[in-house]
Scaffold this active site. Sequence first.
Site, PDB file in Angstrom:
ATOM      1  N   GLY A 142      34.197  15.251   6.534  1.00 20.87           N
ATOM      2  CA  GLY A 142      34.730  16.360   7.307  1.00 20.87           C
ATOM      3  C   GLY A 142      36.164  16.657   6.932  1.00 20.87           C
ATOM      4  CD  GLN A 171      41.886  16.162   7.809  1.00 19.76           C
ATOM      5  OE1 GLN A 171      40.801  16.685   8.028  1.00 19.76           O
ATOM      6  NE2 GLN A 171      42.007  14.970   7.256  1.00 19.76           N
ATOM      7  CB  CYS A 226      41.183  10.127   8.662  1.00 17.94           C
ATOM      8  SG  CYS A 226      41.910  11.770   8.768  1.00 17.94           S
ATOM      9  CG  LEU A 227      39.302  13.198   3.500  1.00 20.41           C
ATOM     10  CD1 LEU A 227      38.866  14.639   3.265  1.00 20.41           C
ATOM     11  CD2 LEU A 227      39.021  12.341   2.271  1.00 20.41           C
ATOM     12  CG  HIS A 287      37.555  12.012  12.608  1.00 20.61           C
ATOM     13  ND1 HIS A 287      38.026  10.752  12.341  1.00 20.61           N
ATOM     14  CD2 HIS A 287      38.249  12.844  11.803  1.00 20.61           C
ATOM     15  CE1 HIS A 287      38.962  10.833  11.411  1.00 20.61           C
ATOM     16  NE2 HIS A 287      39.121  12.085  11.069  1.00 20.61           N
ATOM     17  CD  GLU A 288      36.824  16.157  10.464  1.00 19.93           C
ATOM     18  OE1 GLU A 288      37.918  16.751  10.359  1.00 19.93           O
ATOM     19  OE2 GLU A 288      36.567  15.107   9.835  1.00 19.93           O
ATOM     20  CG  HIS A 333      41.821  16.000  12.390  1.00 21.08           C
ATOM     21  ND1 HIS A 333      42.967  15.288  12.138  1.00 21.08           N
ATOM     22  CD2 HIS A 333      40.855  15.413  11.634  1.00 21.08           C
ATOM     23  CE1 HIS A 333      42.709  14.301  11.287  1.00 21.08           C
ATOM     24  NE2 HIS A 333      41.424  14.339  10.959  1.00 21.08           N
TER      25      HIS A 333
HETATM   26 NI    NI Z   1      40.348  13.084   9.704  1.00 23.90          NI
END
Ligand code: NI
Length: 160
Positions: A46, A51, A91-92, A133-134, A137
Amino acid sequence: MGLRKILTDKDPALHKVCKPVTDFDKKLHKLLDDMRETLIDSNGVGLAAPQVGILRRIFLVDVGLDGNEIIEFINPQILETEGEQTGAEGCLSVPGKYGLVKRPYWVKVRAQDRYGDWFEAEGEELIGRCFCHENDHLDGIVYTQVMDRFLTDEELETDE
Ligand code: NI
């Protein structure tokens, strides 16, 4: 190519509440196309707009887990959840680390597509985890703020 730079959680953009999308125009479509490319390029599940430095309520999830079934969620709302799961989450924006996070097992989301039409999607296990999670954000929350703890290198080795 439209790869966007993925910010780390040290960046203030990751800690702000994002604004709703109001214009479903070419600029939005370009952003979504770029986010799609960036998600595939980074092998993530995701990716949320903050981000890549855009403070709007948008995230993408690769629901097929193979890059071929990426859903775009605009102005998403979590409608319903069921059960719970505790597991490893990454997470990226937090490269190389994983934390232990409790999430619902099953999650139903309502969102708009790139043309402004509303739809619903549901997911369980990893996908349900990813929806939460997304969505976090978009409210400026990174998983490290809601996790129990980071996983150790030893734990990661035994998991894989
Ligand atoms: Ni993330």
